[in-house]
Every structure is written in structure tokens, then in C-alpha cells.
Design a protein around this motif. Structure first.
Motif, PDB file in Angstrom:
ATOM      1  N   ASP A 102       1.802  -1.297  -3.038  1.00 31.26           N
ATOM      2  CA  ASP A 102       1.234  -0.379  -4.028  1.00 31.26           C
ATOM      3  C   ASP A 102       1.012   0.974  -3.361  1.00 31.26           C
ATOM      4  OD1 ASP A 102      -0.183   0.967  -5.979  1.00 31.26           O
ATOM      5  OD2 ASP A 102      -1.944  -0.337  -5.888  1.00 31.26           O
ATOM      6  N   PRO A 103       1.747   2.020  -3.767  1.00 32.25           N
ATOM      7  CA  PRO A 103       1.583   3.326  -3.118  1.00 32.25           C
ATOM      8  C   PRO A 103       0.166   3.881  -3.251  1.00 32.25           C
ATOM      9  CG  PRO A 103       3.461   3.347  -4.629  1.00 32.25           C
ATOM     10  CD  PRO A 103       2.782   2.044  -4.790  1.00 32.25           C
ATOM     11  N   ALA A 104      -0.485   3.657  -4.396  1.00 35.09           N
ATOM     12  CA  ALA A 104      -1.852   4.160  -4.591  1.00 35.09           C
ATOM     13  C   ALA A 104      -2.805   3.499  -3.612  1.00 35.09           C
ATOM     14  CB  ALA A 104      -2.306   3.931  -6.024  1.00 35.09           C
ATOM     15  N   ALA A 105      -2.643   2.199  -3.415  1.00 37.58           N
ATOM     16  CA  ALA A 105      -3.498   1.486  -2.462  1.00 37.58           C
ATOM     17  C   ALA A 105      -3.227   1.952  -1.034  1.00 37.58           C
ATOM     18  CB  ALA A 105      -3.285  -0.019  -2.579  1.00 37.58           C
ATOM     19  N   LEU A 106      -1.973   2.214  -0.736  1.00 38.34           N
ATOM     20  CA  LEU A 106      -1.623   2.701   0.599  1.00 38.34           C
ATOM     21  C   LEU A 106      -2.274   4.054   0.869  1.00 38.34           C
ATOM     22  CD1 LEU A 106       0.186   2.185   3.128  1.00 38.34           C
ATOM     23  CD2 LEU A 106       1.904   3.596   1.991  1.00 38.34           C
ATOM     24  N   VAL A 107      -2.178   4.976  -0.099  1.00 48.34           N
ATOM     25  CA  VAL A 107      -2.778   6.308   0.056  1.00 48.34           C
ATOM     26  C   VAL A 107      -4.296   6.211   0.130  1.00 48.34           C
ATOM     27  CG1 VAL A 107      -3.131   8.536  -1.088  1.00 48.34           C
ATOM     28  CG2 VAL A 107      -0.845   7.534  -1.001  1.00 48.34           C
TER      29      VAL A 107
ATOM     30  N   GLY B 224      -5.970   3.847   1.310  1.00 48.81           N
ATOM     31  CA  GLY B 224      -6.396   3.129   2.501  1.00 48.81           C
ATOM     32  C   GLY B 224      -6.878   1.718   2.221  1.00 48.81           C
ATOM     33  N   THR B 225      -6.545   1.199   1.038  1.00 51.31           N
ATOM     34  CA  THR B 225      -6.998  -0.150   0.676  1.00 51.31           C
ATOM     35  C   THR B 225      -5.849  -1.151   0.656  1.00 51.31           C
ATOM     36  OG1 THR B 225      -6.722   0.342  -1.679  1.00 51.31           O
ATOM     37  CG2 THR B 225      -8.911   0.728  -0.718  1.00 51.31           C
ATOM     38  N   ALA B 226      -4.682  -0.764   1.147  1.00 51.75           N
ATOM     39  CA  ALA B 226      -3.504  -1.628   1.070  1.00 51.75           C
ATOM     40  C   ALA B 226      -3.691  -2.947   1.813  1.00 51.75           C
ATOM     41  CB  ALA B 226      -2.278  -0.903   1.596  1.00 51.75           C
ATOM     42  N   ASP B 227      -4.502  -2.945   2.861  1.00 51.82           N
ATOM     43  CA  ASP B 227      -4.691  -4.177   3.618  1.00 51.82           C
ATOM     44  C   ASP B 227      -6.013  -4.871   3.301  1.00 51.82           C
ATOM     45  OD1 ASP B 227      -6.233  -2.224   4.772  1.00 51.82           O
ATOM     46  OD2 ASP B 227      -5.876  -2.875   6.825  1.00 51.82           O
ATOM     47  N   LEU B 228      -6.704  -4.418   2.252  1.00 51.08           N
ATOM     48  CA  LEU B 228      -7.971  -5.013   1.854  1.00 51.08           C
ATOM     49  C   LEU B 228      -7.785  -5.909   0.640  1.00 51.08           C
ATOM     50  CD1 LEU B 228     -10.314  -1.894   2.058  1.00 51.08           C
ATOM     51  CD2 LEU B 228     -10.052  -3.695   3.757  1.00 51.08           C
TER      52      LEU B 228
END
Length: 155
Positions: free
Chosen positions: A103-108, A110-114
Motif C-alpha cells: 500500500d503506497p499510502a501506508a509506505l509513505v 510509515g505504517t507499512a510494517d505495522l
């Protein structure tokens, strides 16, 4: 030996392609921007890459139609809309190069790994934003500038 050399050449070619693609994505991200105008057209904002405000335009009517606190809120809201548009451009640019499950939004953000519960708890701790009721305030069309001038003349 030739087989090893061919593998090294292939790895170098892959590296060069990846680096070229990264440079292209960085150029696209740097060019991302979002533009928004207030419903009454008195405020226009342009936000560049990274959510940075790069242009703010206030019409002469902005000062006549809105009291300072109303105008400030209108500016903040308009800049937020421009930032959301810029963010969408960022997500689209990143989405074209990220794995499909990312998910690009999550990556930006900072929640991509949460896990969702982890970042929801973080969001719950942020203070709620106050929204003024514009309808009630806008019923009064008296210009705050005119009121100040009248007050100064009376003194």
C-alpha cells in the motif's frame, strides 16, 4: 569463467536498470503537486512534493468576506485539500513501481510494517481537530475590515 562473467554482466545490467528506474521515479515524485481552491474561490493553494506549500493565493474578496479566524481556517482546509491531491499523485507514482501487495499510502505514512491495531492506537492519541461552523459565521456578511475602520474612526 565466461559463465561467471556473464552473470556479473547480467547483475550489473539489472543494477543499472533499477537505478535508472529509481531516478525516473524520483523525478516523477519531485514533480508531483496538488492544487485546490476554496468553494468561494477566494483561496487557492498549491502543494508540492512532500506536502510542502509552494503557492498561496488570496483574492481581495477573501479579506472582505471572512473574518481573520474564518480566513485562517479556510486557508488550512484548502491547503489540506491540495496536500491530499498531491499525496494521491505520490501514491500513484509509487504504486507503479511497488509490489502489488504494498500500500503506497501506508509506505509513505510509515505504517507499512505495522499491524492495523498498532497504527490505530497511534492515531487515537493525536488531538482532534476543531472545525468551526462556517454556515453560521458566513451569515454575517459584514466585512471585518470595515468594522475595524469604523472602530478606529469612532475613537
Amino acid at each position: 569463467m565466461d559463465d561467471h562473467r556473464a552473470q556479473v554482466e547480467e547483475l550489473l545490467a539489472d543494477y543499472r536498470r533499477s537505478r535508472e528506474q529509481l531516478a525516473s521515479v524520483q523525478r516523477e515524485l519531485a514533480a508531483v503537486s496538488g492544487r485546490a481552491s476554496s468553494p468561494d474561490g477566494t483561496v487557492t493553494a498549491v502543494v508540492g512534493s512532500g506536502g510542502k506549500l509552494v503557492e498561496l493565493e488570496l483574492s481581495e474578496l477573501a479579506y472582505r468576506r471572512h473574518r481573520p479566524e474564518q480566513l485562517a481556517e479556510l486557508i488550512v482546509r484548502t491547503v489540506g485539500e491540495a496536500a491530499a491531491t498531491a499525496a494521491e499523485g505520490t501514491y500513484q507514482t509509487l504504486g507503479s513501481v511497488l509490489p502489488s501487495a504494498t500500500d503506497p499510502a501506508a509506505l509513505v505514512a510509515g505504517t507499512a510494517d505495522l499491524q492495523p491495531a498498532e497504527y490505530r492506537a497511534e492515531l487515537a492519541q493525536q488531538p482532534a481537530r476543531r472545525r468551526a461552523d462556517d454556515d453560521e459565521d458566513n451569515e454575517q456578511r459584514e466585512s471585518w475590515l470595515d468594522s475595524e475602520l469604523i472602530d478606529r474612526r469612532v475613537r
